[in-house]
Motif scaffolding. Structure first.
Motif, short mmCIF file in Angstrom:
data_model
loop_
_atom_site.label_atom_id
_atom_site.label_comp_id
_atom_site.label_asym_id
_atom_site.label_seq_id
_atom_site.Cartn_x
_atom_site.Cartn_y
_atom_site.Cartn_z
N ILE A 2 36.54 39.75 36.64
CA ILE A 2 37.85 39.19 36.27
C ILE A 2 37.61 37.81 35.66
O ILE A 2 36.80 37.03 36.17
CB ILE A 2 38.78 39.03 37.50
CG1 ILE A 2 39.05 40.38 38.15
CG2 ILE A 2 40.09 38.35 37.10
CD1 ILE A 2 39.80 40.28 39.47
N TRP A 3 38.31 37.53 34.57
CA TRP A 3 38.36 36.17 34.07
C TRP A 3 39.76 35.89 33.53
O TRP A 3 40.49 36.78 33.14
CB TRP A 3 37.28 35.85 33.04
CG TRP A 3 37.14 36.72 31.83
CD1 TRP A 3 36.24 37.72 31.65
CD2 TRP A 3 37.91 36.67 30.61
NE1 TRP A 3 36.40 38.30 30.42
CE2 TRP A 3 37.41 37.66 29.76
CE3 TRP A 3 38.97 35.88 30.16
CZ2 TRP A 3 37.93 37.89 28.48
CZ3 TRP A 3 39.49 36.10 28.89
CH2 TRP A 3 38.97 37.09 28.07
N VAL A 22 44.53 37.44 30.80
CA VAL A 22 43.83 37.97 31.97
C VAL A 22 42.96 39.13 31.53
O VAL A 22 43.42 40.04 30.85
CB VAL A 22 44.84 38.47 33.05
CG1 VAL A 22 44.11 39.13 34.20
CG2 VAL A 22 45.72 37.33 33.54
N HIS A 23 41.69 39.09 31.94
CA HIS A 23 40.77 40.20 31.72
C HIS A 23 40.37 40.71 33.10
O HIS A 23 39.82 39.96 33.91
CB HIS A 23 39.53 39.72 30.96
CG HIS A 23 38.45 40.74 30.90
ND1 HIS A 23 38.42 41.72 29.94
CD2 HIS A 23 37.38 40.96 31.69
CE1 HIS A 23 37.36 42.49 30.15
NE2 HIS A 23 36.71 42.05 31.22
N ASP A 24 40.68 41.98 33.38
CA ASP A 24 40.42 42.55 34.70
C ASP A 24 39.71 43.88 34.53
O ASP A 24 40.30 44.85 34.08
CB ASP A 24 41.74 42.73 35.45
CG ASP A 24 41.56 43.20 36.88
OD1 ASP A 24 40.48 43.72 37.23
OD2 ASP A 24 42.51 43.05 37.66
N ASP A 25 38.42 43.90 34.89
CA ASP A 25 37.59 45.09 34.79
C ASP A 25 37.50 45.87 36.10
O ASP A 25 36.74 46.81 36.19
CB ASP A 25 36.16 44.66 34.41
CG ASP A 25 35.76 45.18 33.06
OD1 ASP A 25 36.55 45.88 32.42
OD2 ASP A 25 34.63 44.86 32.65
N THR A 26 38.23 45.46 37.11
CA THR A 26 38.05 46.06 38.43
C THR A 26 38.54 47.50 38.51
O THR A 26 38.09 48.24 39.39
CB THR A 26 38.73 45.22 39.53
OG1 THR A 26 40.12 45.05 39.21
CG2 THR A 26 38.07 43.84 39.64
N ASP A 27 39.43 47.93 37.61
CA ASP A 27 39.84 49.34 37.60
C ASP A 27 38.70 50.24 37.16
O ASP A 27 38.52 51.32 37.69
CB ASP A 27 41.06 49.55 36.68
CG ASP A 27 42.34 49.06 37.32
OD1 ASP A 27 42.37 48.90 38.55
OD2 ASP A 27 43.30 48.81 36.58
#
Length: 183
Positions: free
Chosen positions: A130-131, A155-160
């Motif tokens: 996440i960043w 928001v950049h969210d790669d957790t998915d």
């Protein structure tokens, strides 16, 4: 109608701190776990970055976040001049980045394979779960640090895609990965 009280802008320190030393205070704070973030920004001299375990979410509407930077930090001048930052929430697999951004300023961006730049110019670290990109909303000098408030603009969210990407934690001078407790 009466006006609401306005917050003080100057830090008032009582005369008696009961003999608390900086070492005692630091030792007690080491026992509070924190997520590890790396803050990056661009400056005319090149990319700037530093670790920050003081990250906090401040407000949902508008989306505001905060972190602190020490007045002794080699990154302070860049931070004070920055219009925007990227705050990276390091994953447990990124302990090497936490170490790298705790070193001297010249070493932080030396390995060009670890980062690229956003279209807005800020450095962004590869592989961070996440960043957040934030514009600098407010800078508040307080004590021996500057409190930075940022307005989140991206928001950049790669957790998915990577649900196993656990956060990197810092506790008592060491890095940890979270271990879930039983239900």
């Amino acid at each position: 109608m009466t006006d609401a009280p306005r917050p003080e802008t100057e830090l008032r320190v009582p005369d008696d701190l009961s003999g608390i030393t900086a070492e005692q205070y630091r030792a007690s704070m080491r026992h509070y776990p924190a997520g590890v973030t790396v803050v990056t920004l661009r400056s005319p001299q090149g990319p700037v970055g530093f670790t920050a375990t003081s990250f906090a979410s401040l407000s949902l509407d508008p989306p505001l976040v905060s972190f602190n930077i020490a007045h002794t930090s080699s990154s302070l001048a860049g931070m004070l001049d920055a219009e925007s930052v990227v705050i990276h929430f390091l994953g447990e697999h990124q302990q090497h980045l936490a170490h790298r951004f705790s070193r001297t300023a010249q070493e932080r961006f030396a390995d060009r394979s670890l980062w690229t730049t956003l279209d807005t110019g800020e450095p962004v670290l590869h592989g961070t779960p996440i960043w957040l990109r934030a514009t600098v909303h407010q800078l508040i000098p307080i004590g021996d640090h500057t409190f930075v408030v940022g307005l989140v603009t991206r928001v950049h969210d790669d957790t998915d895609e990577k649900p196993s990407a656990a956060p990197l934690l810092y506790y008592n001078g060491r890095y940890y990965r979270p271990t879930p407790l039983g239900d």
